[in-house]
Every structure is written in C-alpha cells, then in structure tokens.
Write a protein that holds these residues in place. Sequence first.
Motif, PDB file in Angstrom:
ATOM      1  N   MET A 174      -2.893 -11.466   1.551  1.00  0.00           N
ATOM      2  CA  MET A 174      -4.304 -11.496   1.193  1.00  0.00           C
ATOM      3  C   MET A 174      -5.192 -11.608   2.422  1.00  0.00           C
ATOM      4  N   THR A 175      -4.588 -12.000   3.536  1.00  0.00           N
ATOM      5  CA  THR A 175      -5.377 -12.148   4.764  1.00  0.00           C
ATOM      6  C   THR A 175      -5.214 -10.971   5.708  1.00  0.00           C
ATOM      7  N   ALA A 176      -4.302 -10.032   5.383  1.00  0.00           N
ATOM      8  CA  ALA A 176      -4.091  -8.886   6.272  1.00  0.00           C
ATOM      9  C   ALA A 176      -5.295  -7.948   6.209  1.00  0.00           C
ATOM     10  N   SER A 177      -5.589  -7.363   7.316  1.00  0.00           N
ATOM     11  CA  SER A 177      -6.702  -6.421   7.369  1.00  0.00           C
ATOM     12  C   SER A 177      -6.297  -5.100   6.733  1.00  0.00           C
ATOM     13  N   GLU A 178      -7.304  -4.274   6.470  1.00  0.00           N
ATOM     14  CA  GLU A 178      -7.021  -2.965   5.897  1.00  0.00           C
ATOM     15  C   GLU A 178      -6.153  -2.124   6.836  1.00  0.00           C
ATOM     16  N   GLN A 179      -6.387  -2.271   8.092  1.00  0.00           N
ATOM     17  CA  GLN A 179      -5.585  -1.539   9.069  1.00  0.00           C
ATOM     18  C   GLN A 179      -4.136  -1.970   9.030  1.00  0.00           C
ATOM     19  N   GLN A 180      -3.912  -3.273   8.856  1.00  0.00           N
ATOM     20  CA  GLN A 180      -2.544  -3.773   8.754  1.00  0.00           C
ATOM     21  C   GLN A 180      -1.876  -3.287   7.472  1.00  0.00           C
ATOM     22  N   LEU A 181      -2.617  -3.263   6.393  1.00  0.00           N
ATOM     23  CA  LEU A 181      -2.049  -2.777   5.141  1.00  0.00           C
ATOM     24  C   LEU A 181      -1.666  -1.300   5.248  1.00  0.00           C
ATOM     25  N   VAL A 182      -2.485  -0.522   5.882  1.00  0.00           N
ATOM     26  CA  VAL A 182      -2.180   0.893   6.062  1.00  0.00           C
ATOM     27  C   VAL A 182      -0.955   1.064   6.964  1.00  0.00           C
ATOM     28  N   ALA A 183      -0.831   0.234   8.007  1.00  0.00           N
ATOM     29  CA  ALA A 183       0.309   0.324   8.913  1.00  0.00           C
ATOM     30  C   ALA A 183       1.612  -0.041   8.200  1.00  0.00           C
ATOM     31  N   GLN A 184       1.559  -1.043   7.323  1.00  0.00           N
ATOM     32  CA  GLN A 184       2.744  -1.429   6.566  1.00  0.00           C
ATOM     33  C   GLN A 184       3.154  -0.326   5.580  1.00  0.00           C
TER      34      GLN A 184
END
Length: 255
Positions: free
Chosen positions: A127-137
């Motif tokens: 819930m704390t990950a950024s949108e960029q991190q979510l896209v990278a995952q």
Amino acid sequence: MTRFRSRSRAARLALSILAAPLTLTPIVAPPAAAQWIVYDPTNYAQNLLTAARALQQINNQITSLQNEATMLINQGRNLASLPFSSLQQLQQSVQRTQQLLQQAQRIAYDVQNIDQAFRTTYGNASMTASEQQLVAQAKERWQNTVSGLQDSMRVQAGVVGNIDTNRTQMSTLVGQSQGATGALQATQAGNQLLALQAQQLADLTAVVAANGRAQALQSAEQAAATEQGREQRRRFLTPGSGYQPGNARMFPSGN
C-alpha cells in the motif's frame, strides 16, 4: 615132399624177419612240449559278455565326460558378460536434460528462491509502494512468466533431441538381448533396457516439471496482477488521492 618143406621153411624165415624190430629205420616221435587247444563255448561266451560290459562302461564314461564338458561350456556362456554397454550414452542424455533444468532463468528450481520470489514479487501489493514500483513489479512478473515459458520449450527441445539417441540404443539393446549366448548376457541386456526406460521417464518428468513451472508462473502473475489492480483501484477511489486538475497549455505561446 622135400620141396614143400623147403617152402615152409622159407615162409617161416620171412615171417621172422618181418617180425624182428627194424633198428635201421629212424622213428620220428612227437615233441614233448606239444599242447592241444580245447574250445570251450561256455567260457568263450562269458569272456565275450565281460568284454561287452567293459566296452559299455567305457562308453558311459565318455558320455559322462561329454556331458560335463557341455555343462562347463554352458556355464561359461551363462557367466559371459554382455560385450555392450549403453550406460555412457544414457548418462549423457540425463546430463543434457539436467543442464537444461539447471539453466532455468530468473526463478530457479530451488525452494528458497521460490519462497523469496513469492514474498517480494508475488505477494500482496504494498500500500506504500509508488506507482512506479508497482509497474516495475508487474514487469518483473511478466518477465518471469516469459522466461518460464522459454525454459519449458528448451527442455522440450532437449528431450526431443534425446529421442533419436534412445531409438538407436533401444535397437542395439534388443539385438543384444536376442543374440545373448547365456543367462548373464540376457539379464544385462534386460537391465540396460530398463535403464533406458528409466532415462525416458526422467525426460518425461523434466518436461512435466518445466511445463508445470511455466504454468505456475503464469498463474502467479495473474494472481499478482489481480491484487495489484485492486490496490490501484483503491488508490484511485480514495478521496484526496484521485485526479488533481492542473494547468494545461494546448499551444505554446508565441514570442
């Protein structure tokens, strides 16, 4: 009368001369050592029967020796080792398949590696990950899925490559089994055929494992994508964090 008497006297003289021993004539006597051979039919038959029995015993001994020699020859054949071994070729086929499994990309066939990946990449969306991190995952999960599919196809290609080698080995082993000269050779040929079957089962197991890995990665990617989509939707619907209007310039201002 006188004449008759003279004749009588002459006759008696002649008889006396004939009756006297002839000392001047040699007499040939049989030698003292002369022997006579007497034929006994009963004794001859007994001797003939004894000789026949002795000959039969000799024939039996010869037959026994021949049987023993044949038995030794058969034992030698039964103990003769098979002059062919497919072990090296089978081991090479297994090693090729193992190398393909060991070359698995990204998430290997390792329990600790799999657990680590599911804690970080395939776990609940942060819930704390950024949108960029979510896209990278999401991109990393997609790459894992693609790599898993590629690894599965590489293992399948390796197993298909082993088919020709297995066919040659099977043909040779069947020929060796049919031409075996003893029990040991037949047993060894049968054992090698079982080893070939075990190698083929190992290849089949590798294909099933590779396909299962690829399907598991794909399913895990879908599950993680669903969770990530839920998190992104929550963020979009959360007040204060949705769409923020800003200034937009359609055309650049002139100088």
